[in-house]
Design a protein around this motif. Structure first.
Motif, PDB file in Angstrom:
ATOM      1  N   VAL A   1      -3.973   1.275  -9.050  1.00 40.30           N
ATOM      2  CA  VAL A   1      -2.526   1.402  -9.195  1.00 40.30           C
ATOM      3  C   VAL A   1      -1.953  -0.006  -9.328  1.00 40.30           C
ATOM      4  CG1 VAL A   1      -0.417   2.320  -8.154  1.00 40.30           C
ATOM      5  CG2 VAL A   1      -2.600   3.482  -7.775  1.00 40.30           C
ATOM      6  N   THR A   2      -1.138  -0.226 -10.346  1.00 36.01           N
ATOM      7  CA  THR A   2      -0.600  -1.558 -10.595  1.00 36.01           C
ATOM      8  C   THR A   2       0.925  -1.533 -10.592  1.00 36.01           C
ATOM      9  OG1 THR A   2      -0.623  -1.271 -13.011  1.00 36.01           O
ATOM     10  CG2 THR A   2      -2.614  -2.199 -11.989  1.00 36.01           C
TER      11      THR A   2
ATOM     12  N   ASN B   1       0.170  -7.096  -6.836  1.00 38.73           N
ATOM     13  CA  ASN B   1       0.524  -6.265  -7.995  1.00 38.73           C
ATOM     14  C   ASN B   1      -0.571  -5.273  -8.370  1.00 38.73           C
ATOM     15  OD1 ASN B   1      -1.391  -7.875  -9.236  1.00 38.73           O
ATOM     16  ND2 ASN B   1       0.097  -9.116 -10.347  1.00 38.73           N
ATOM     17  N   LYS B   2      -1.520  -5.034  -7.441  1.00 38.54           N
ATOM     18  CA  LYS B   2      -2.621  -4.128  -7.771  1.00 38.54           C
ATOM     19  C   LYS B   2      -3.251  -3.614  -6.491  1.00 38.54           C
ATOM     20  CE  LYS B   2      -6.208  -6.078  -9.735  1.00 38.54           C
ATOM     21  NZ  LYS B   2      -7.367  -5.968  -8.803  1.00 38.54           N
ATOM     22  N   VAL B   3      -3.473  -2.282  -6.424  1.00 36.55           N
ATOM     23  CA  VAL B   3      -4.143  -1.673  -5.277  1.00 36.55           C
ATOM     24  C   VAL B   3      -5.240  -0.743  -5.789  1.00 36.55           C
ATOM     25  CG1 VAL B   3      -3.902  -0.197  -3.236  1.00 36.55           C
ATOM     26  CG2 VAL B   3      -2.049  -1.779  -3.866  1.00 36.55           C
ATOM     27  N   HIS B   4      -6.448  -0.900  -5.253  1.00 38.51           N
ATOM     28  CA  HIS B   4      -7.549   0.030  -5.530  1.00 38.51           C
ATOM     29  C   HIS B   4      -7.541   1.106  -4.455  1.00 38.51           C
ATOM     30  CE1 HIS B   4     -10.331  -2.741  -8.096  1.00 38.51           C
ATOM     31  NE2 HIS B   4      -9.058  -3.050  -8.275  1.00 38.51           N
TER      32      HIS B   4
ATOM     33  N   VAL C   1       0.841  -1.202   0.000  1.00 41.00           N
ATOM     34  CA  VAL C   1       0.000   0.000   0.000  1.00 41.00           C
ATOM     35  C   VAL C   1       0.875   1.250   0.000  1.00 41.00           C
ATOM     36  CG1 VAL C   1      -1.669   1.344   1.338  1.00 41.00           C
ATOM     37  CG2 VAL C   1      -1.992  -1.126   1.061  1.00 41.00           C
ATOM     38  N   ALA C   2       1.952   1.243   0.764  1.00 40.01           N
ATOM     39  CA  ALA C   2       2.840   2.407   0.830  1.00 40.01           C
ATOM     40  C   ALA C   2       3.474   2.685  -0.530  1.00 40.01           C
ATOM     41  CB  ALA C   2       3.907   2.190   1.888  1.00 40.01           C
ATOM     42  N   ALA C   3       3.899   1.631  -1.236  1.00 36.40           N
ATOM     43  CA  ALA C   3       4.517   1.822  -2.552  1.00 36.40           C
ATOM     44  C   ALA C   3       3.510   2.339  -3.565  1.00 36.40           C
ATOM     45  CB  ALA C   3       5.131   0.507  -3.026  1.00 36.40           C
ATOM     46  N   ALA C   4       2.300   1.789  -3.528  1.00 37.84           N
ATOM     47  CA  ALA C   4       1.271   2.245  -4.459  1.00 37.84           C
ATOM     48  C   ALA C   4       0.824   3.667  -4.131  1.00 37.84           C
ATOM     49  CB  ALA C   4       0.073   1.295  -4.416  1.00 37.84           C
ATOM     50  N   ARG C   5       0.726   3.980  -2.851  1.00 36.02           N
ATOM     51  CA  ARG C   5       0.364   5.338  -2.417  1.00 36.02           C
ATOM     52  C   ARG C   5       1.407   6.347  -2.887  1.00 36.02           C
ATOM     53  NH1 ARG C   5      -2.563   7.458   2.296  1.00 36.02           N
ATOM     54  NH2 ARG C   5      -3.063   5.298   2.801  1.00 36.02           N
ATOM     55  N   ARG C   6       2.674   5.938  -2.847  1.00 34.22           N
ATOM     56  CA  ARG C   6       3.741   6.839  -3.285  1.00 34.22           C
ATOM     57  C   ARG C   6       3.552   7.235  -4.746  1.00 34.22           C
ATOM     58  NH1 ARG C   6       6.488  10.355  -0.834  1.00 34.22           N
ATOM     59  NH2 ARG C   6       5.880  11.608  -2.624  1.00 34.22           N
ATOM     60  N   ALA C   7       3.084   6.287  -5.558  1.00 40.43           N
ATOM     61  CA  ALA C   7       2.848   6.598  -6.970  1.00 40.43           C
ATOM     62  C   ALA C   7       1.768   7.667  -7.117  1.00 40.43           C
ATOM     63  CB  ALA C   7       2.440   5.333  -7.728  1.00 40.43           C
TER      64      ALA C   7
ATOM     65  N   TRP D   1       5.465   0.995  -9.799  1.00 45.86           N
ATOM     66  CA  TRP D   1       4.070   1.192  -9.457  1.00 45.86           C
ATOM     67  C   TRP D   1       3.560   2.424 -10.204  1.00 45.86           C
ATOM     68  CZ3 TRP D   1       0.809  -1.907  -6.831  1.00 45.86           C
ATOM     69  CH2 TRP D   1       1.358  -2.923  -6.035  1.00 45.86           C
ATOM     70  N   GLY D   2       2.425   2.275 -10.900  1.00 43.04           N
ATOM     71  CA  GLY D   2       1.866   3.394 -11.646  1.00 43.04           C
ATOM     72  C   GLY D   2       0.353   3.322 -11.680  1.00 43.04           C
ATOM     73  N   VAL D   3      -0.268   4.468 -11.885  1.00 46.14           N
ATOM     74  CA  VAL D   3      -1.730   4.546 -11.965  1.00 46.14           C
ATOM     75  C   VAL D   3      -2.168   4.006 -13.338  1.00 46.14           C
ATOM     76  CG1 VAL D   3      -3.746   6.040 -11.805  1.00 46.14           C
ATOM     77  CG2 VAL D   3      -1.672   6.585 -10.489  1.00 46.14           C
ATOM     78  N   GLN D   4      -3.043   3.008 -13.336  1.00 46.90           N
ATOM     79  CA  GLN D   4      -3.446   2.402 -14.604  1.00 46.90           C
ATOM     80  C   GLN D   4      -4.896   2.681 -14.969  1.00 46.90           C
ATOM     81  OE1 GLN D   4      -2.337  -1.743 -15.182  1.00 46.90           O
ATOM     82  NE2 GLN D   4      -1.993  -1.179 -17.309  1.00 46.90           N
ATOM     83  N   VAL D   5      -5.750   2.873 -13.978  1.00 46.81           N
ATOM     84  CA  VAL D   5      -7.162   3.157 -14.241  1.00 46.81           C
ATOM     85  C   VAL D   5      -7.593   4.307 -13.345  1.00 46.81           C
ATOM     86  CG1 VAL D   5      -9.538   2.290 -14.134  1.00 46.81           C
ATOM     87  CG2 VAL D   5      -7.689   0.765 -14.873  1.00 46.81           C
ATOM     88  N   ARG D   6      -8.305   5.271 -13.940  1.00 43.77           N
ATOM     89  CA  ARG D   6      -8.945   6.344 -13.177  1.00 43.77           C
ATOM     90  C   ARG D   6     -10.399   6.406 -13.591  1.00 43.77           C
ATOM     91  NH1 ARG D   6      -5.396  11.523 -14.376  1.00 43.77           N
ATOM     92  NH2 ARG D   6      -5.005  10.407 -16.326  1.00 43.77           N
ATOM     93  N   SER D   7     -11.278   6.194 -12.626  1.00 46.85           N
ATOM     94  CA  SER D   7     -12.715   6.261 -12.882  1.00 46.85           C
ATOM     95  C   SER D   7     -13.309   7.341 -11.981  1.00 46.85           C
ATOM     96  CB  SER D   7     -13.378   4.913 -12.602  1.00 46.85           C
ATOM     97  OG  SER D   7     -14.788   4.992 -12.768  1.00 46.85           O
TER      98      SER D   7
END
Length: 303
Positions: free
Chosen positions: A279-280, A252-255, A174-180, A286-292
């Motif tokens: 974020v995947t 490998n994926k965080v919503h 979560v920390a790594a995905a949040r950093r992205a 780690w990068g943002v892949q979907v924005r809804s």
């Protein structure tokens, strides 16, 4: 070069809210829910599983909107632009798993966010063999949209957290995905177009509140924000994060359930929007892949 001050503001907005203080993002409006839309989305899922169990792609496509996206994780994004592009692979499932039918557990149906034209929801499902025995149970996340007065599925992605995912490992992910996400906002507030693109994974999907669907296949496609236009048309000065909560976590994926606000130079907010960001991780990135996006809870752009 990115502004350290703006980076601090973006991080501070999250930290203050996490501690329960009003902070930079106040005032914050309550997010609306749409009961009629949630009922319609549930019915759309019922139709989807009925057509799924017909094991006929042509039937199933009638319960879907196109373009249709599947997010397996690991930086992968599968987009079927036209109905004829999509295949569920029923023959392969029978051969590989002995699949006969699937079922949804509607007692576990959980709506994350809803509006008049879009519902974010997750639900449990089971796969059954020919003897009726359930051999796999998991969860899946769907985005269900209304287009031309018809509700149907437009995005799906696995939603079950691994059973062996310990608390420490989950926190690190979560920390790594949040950093992205934070790095994206830092670049955004610095007016750094290339920096924002660098924090995306491609193909990258952007969905508008009404179900609009745009895919950038590579970094060369962006999406590239136009900061000069935002300043001229909206009086934009900076953006802050009001809320950032991890709702689904895999390796490998965080919503993230995210709410952000745009501000003018005089310190007044003019736009507040709740959203889902997926974020995947692809390799070590780690990068943002979907924005809804969901409809704005506060909108003063026309004032």
């Amino acid at each position: 070069m990115m502004s350290n001050h703006l980076d601090t503001v973006a991080i501070l907005a999250i930290g203050i809210l996490a501690m329960g203080s009003p902070g930079l993002a106040q005032p914050r409006d309550a997010e609306a829910r749409d009961a009629a839309a949630e009922t319609a989305a549930r019915l759309a899922l019922e139709t989807f599983i009925t057509q799924w169990n017909s094991a006929d792609d042509a039937n199933l496509r009638r319960a879907m909107h196109f373009p249709f996206a599947t997010v397996p994780g690991g930086g992968a994004l599968i987009v079927d632009a036209r109905p004829e592009d999509f295949s569920a692979g029923f023959d392969e499932m029978r051969a590989r798993e002995g699949w006969s039918r699937s079922s949804f557990d509607f007692d576990s149906f959980a709506v994350v966010r809803s509006s008049a034209a879009k519902v974010h929801a997750s639900i449990g499902f089971s796969r059954h063999g020919a003897d009726g025995t359930a051999y796999r149970a998991s969860r899946v996340f769907y985005i269900v949209t209304r287009q031309d007065d018809r509700w149907a599925i437009q995005l799906r992605t696995p939603a079950a957290e691994p059973e062996d995912l310990g608390g420490d490992e989950r926190a690190e992910i979560v920390a790594a995905a949040r950093r992205a996400v934070l790095d994206f906002f830092t670049a955004f507030n610095a007016g750094d177009v290339d920096g924002t693109v660098a924090m995306l994974n491609h193909p990258h999907l952007f969905m508008t509140p009404g179900g609009g669907f745009a895919v950038a296949e590579s970094p060369a496609d962006g999406p590239r924000p136009n900061f000069d236009r935002m300043r001229a048309d909206e009086g934009w000065h900076m953006s802050t994060i009001d809320a950032l909560e991890a709702s689904i976590v895999t390796r490998n994926k965080v919503h993230f359930e995210l709410t952000f606000t745009r501000w003018r130079p005089d310190g007044t907010r003019y736009w507040t929007v709740p959203a889902l960001w997926i974020v995947t991780r692809t390799g070590d990135h780690w990068g943002v892949q979907v924005r809804s996006l969901m409809p704005a809870t506060f909108d003063a752009r026309a004032r």
